[in-house]
Design a protein around this motif. Structure first.
Motif, PDB file in Angstrom:
ATOM      1  N   GLY A  23     -38.847 -29.134   5.772  1.00  0.00           N
ATOM      2  CA  GLY A  23     -38.086 -28.585   6.890  1.00  0.00           C
ATOM      3  C   GLY A  23     -38.612 -27.290   7.461  1.00  0.00           C
ATOM      4  N   ARG A  24     -39.852 -26.964   7.150  1.00  0.00           N
ATOM      5  CA  ARG A  24     -40.450 -25.731   7.651  1.00  0.00           C
ATOM      6  C   ARG A  24     -41.307 -26.032   8.873  1.00  0.00           C
ATOM      7  N   ARG A  25     -41.246 -25.124   9.825  1.00  0.00           N
ATOM      8  CA  ARG A  25     -42.097 -25.257  11.018  1.00  0.00           C
ATOM      9  C   ARG A  25     -43.496 -24.773  10.693  1.00  0.00           C
ATOM     10  N   ILE A  26     -44.478 -25.461  11.252  1.00  0.00           N
ATOM     11  CA  ILE A  26     -45.863 -25.130  10.976  1.00  0.00           C
ATOM     12  C   ILE A  26     -46.434 -24.307  12.116  1.00  0.00           C
ATOM     13  N   MET A  83     -48.821 -16.831   1.915  1.00  0.00           N
ATOM     14  CA  MET A  83     -50.127 -16.794   1.275  1.00  0.00           C
ATOM     15  C   MET A  83     -50.859 -18.121   1.455  1.00  0.00           C
ATOM     16  N   LEU A  84     -50.203 -19.220   1.056  1.00  0.00           N
ATOM     17  CA  LEU A  84     -50.830 -20.532   1.191  1.00  0.00           C
ATOM     18  C   LEU A  84     -51.072 -20.868   2.656  1.00  0.00           C
ATOM     19  N   HIS A  85     -50.097 -20.528   3.507  1.00  0.00           N
ATOM     20  CA  HIS A  85     -50.266 -20.825   4.930  1.00  0.00           C
ATOM     21  C   HIS A  85     -51.464 -20.069   5.504  1.00  0.00           C
ATOM     22  N   VAL A 103     -55.370 -29.902   5.137  1.00  0.00           N
ATOM     23  CA  VAL A 103     -54.469 -29.366   6.162  1.00  0.00           C
ATOM     24  C   VAL A 103     -53.387 -30.386   6.524  1.00  0.00           C
ATOM     25  N   SER A 104     -53.755 -31.645   6.629  1.00  0.00           N
ATOM     26  CA  SER A 104     -52.778 -32.684   6.994  1.00  0.00           C
ATOM     27  C   SER A 104     -51.716 -32.861   5.919  1.00  0.00           C
ATOM     28  N   ARG A 126     -56.813 -20.190   7.640  1.00  0.00           N
ATOM     29  CA  ARG A 126     -58.207 -19.691   7.597  1.00  0.00           C
ATOM     30  C   ARG A 126     -59.190 -20.856   7.477  1.00  0.00           C
ATOM     31  N   LEU A 127     -58.855 -21.819   6.616  1.00  0.00           N
ATOM     32  CA  LEU A 127     -59.684 -23.014   6.472  1.00  0.00           C
ATOM     33  C   LEU A 127     -59.813 -23.746   7.804  1.00  0.00           C
ATOM     34  N   ALA A 128     -58.697 -23.909   8.490  1.00  0.00           N
ATOM     35  CA  ALA A 128     -58.707 -24.606   9.783  1.00  0.00           C
ATOM     36  C   ALA A 128     -59.545 -23.839  10.816  1.00  0.00           C
TER      37      ALA A 128
END
Length: 179
Positions: free
Chosen positions: A175-178, A1-3, A164-165, A8-10
């Motif tokens: 430890g999560r991949r973006i 959800m947050l991702h 975003v940063s 979307r913002l990006a």
């Protein structure tokens, strides 16, 4: 959800940056064409049509470089969120390519944190600079465009970049991949 919200913002910021960049390209093309037509009209190369063009006010766009300067600043900040989220910054990995995934992940985490800190610092300084431009009522030389407007647009894009940063840095630390 947050991702998905961050993504979307990006994407929206990149789209806005692209629209502004396209408008700036059109502005420069029209201004250069107007400058050339105006020069041709003044030199008499195009005869009576030249007098008609001059009467219409054909020529360069006044303050085009001032608008380009403000627009490019916004566009750069608008493209940064998507660049950060997709890990698409330019990198030279000649030395790090052979270090293995753990070291490379540690380096990526380190640089994500550094990017977040630097972007937040830049955002803060943009806000301070915008306050100064408002306080002193500074305008551009030719078209008297209030400089703080450009700062405000860049500041808004810098806030999105900061969000975003920070998100990317937190995800890396966890430890999560973006991308």
């Amino acid at each position: 959800m947050l991702h998905s919200l961050i993504a979307r913002l990006a994407q929206i910021m990149a789209l806005l940056g692209g629209v502004v960049l396209c408008l700036l390209v059109i502005l420069v093309c029209v201004s250069v064409a107007g400058r050339e037509l105006g020069d041709a009209a003044h030199s008499g190369m195009i005869g009576a049509v030249g007098v008609w063009l001059l009467d219409l006010g054909v020529g360069p766009i006044l303050g085009d470089f001032e608008l380009v300067e403000a627009g490019i600043a916004f566009a750069i900040f608008a493209f940064l969120p998507l660049t950060q989220l997709s890990s698409a910054h330019a990198r030279v990995d000649v030395f790090t390519s052979g270090l293995g995934p753990r070291v490379n992940n540690a380096l990526a985490t380190f640089w994500s944190i550094v990017m977040a800190v630097i972007i937040v610092l830049i955002t803060w300084r943009l806000f301070v600079g915008m306050q100064d431009k408002i306080r002193y009522n500074e305008t551009t030389y030719l078209i008297q465009f209030p400089i703080w407007w450009a700062y405000a647009a860049s500041f808004a894009a810098a806030i999105a970049t900061s969000i975003v940063s920070i998100y990317c840095a937190v995800m890396r630390v966890m430890g999560r991949r973006i991308a």
